[in-house]
Enzyme design. Structure first.
Site, PDB file in Angstrom:
ATOM      1  N   GLU A  22      36.333  44.324  36.786  1.00 21.04           N
ATOM      2  CA  GLU A  22      36.954  43.792  38.006  1.00 21.04           C
ATOM      3  C   GLU A  22      36.353  44.493  39.213  1.00 21.04           C
ATOM      4  OE1 GLU A  22      41.551  43.711  39.688  1.00 21.04           O
ATOM      5  OE2 GLU A  22      41.198  43.797  37.537  1.00 21.04           O
ATOM      6  N   GLU A  26      42.000  44.976  48.090  1.00 15.35           N
ATOM      7  CA  GLU A  26      43.449  44.821  48.041  1.00 15.35           C
ATOM      8  C   GLU A  26      44.073  45.347  49.333  1.00 15.35           C
ATOM      9  OE1 GLU A  26      44.895  45.231  43.628  1.00 15.35           O
ATOM     10  OE2 GLU A  26      43.595  46.930  44.117  1.00 15.35           O
TER      11      GLU A  26
END
Length: 152
Positions: A22, A26
């Site tokens: 990943e 964020e």
């Protein structure tokens, strides 16, 4: 307000019969002046860093992008390099898909903050998204592929 995570990320994992790799951006809404960049290798977090977003992630659109090459991974905010990883043990190796999410949790309050109901609908807006393979021409003028070269 506090308690949400507005994310742009690439991901592959067990549901695709692949190891969990990943690459993240964020925005933890407890402090939208920053974005957390991170990657996961084999399901383990690597390289987490909070970086400033000039003017805040909640005031206007910002360009978030990463350049993922065999020997390095670079994160950019509004065309500015904010983080780079070159350690081969901390670089994803599996092809991924692009995702966006807006989510909250009652269990991750140390990281995301406690959820505070804003009293109105909460949304995340995305103006554009594009994938450009290394060496291919850019798809829109603001694209990282237009503003940097792979040799930078």
């Amino acid at each position: 307000g506090s308690g949400l995570n507005a994310a742009f990320f690439s991901y592959i994992g067990p549901q695709d019969k692949q190891p969990w790799d990943e690459i993240d951006f964020e925005v933890l809404t407890k402090d939208p002046s920053k974005v957390q960049v991170n990657s996961y290798i084999q399901g383990k977090p690597k390289n987490a860093k909070l970086v400033d977003v000039a003017g805040g992630a909640d005031k206007d659109f910002n360009d978030y992008g990463f350049v993922w090459e065999k020997d390095r991974l670079r994160w950019y905010v509004n065309g500015k390099l904010v983080h780079e990883v070159t350690n081969p043990d901390e670089l994803p190796t599996h092809s991924q898909k692009i995702f966006f999410s807006l989510w909250g949790s009652d269990k991750l309050t140390n990281w995301m903050g406690a959820f505070v109901d804003p009293g109105s609908k909460v949304t995340m807006q995305v103006k554009r998204v594009a994938f450009t393979a290394l060496g291919q021409p850019c798809q829109f003028p603001e694209s990282l592929a237009c503003s940097i070269s792979n040799s930078n």
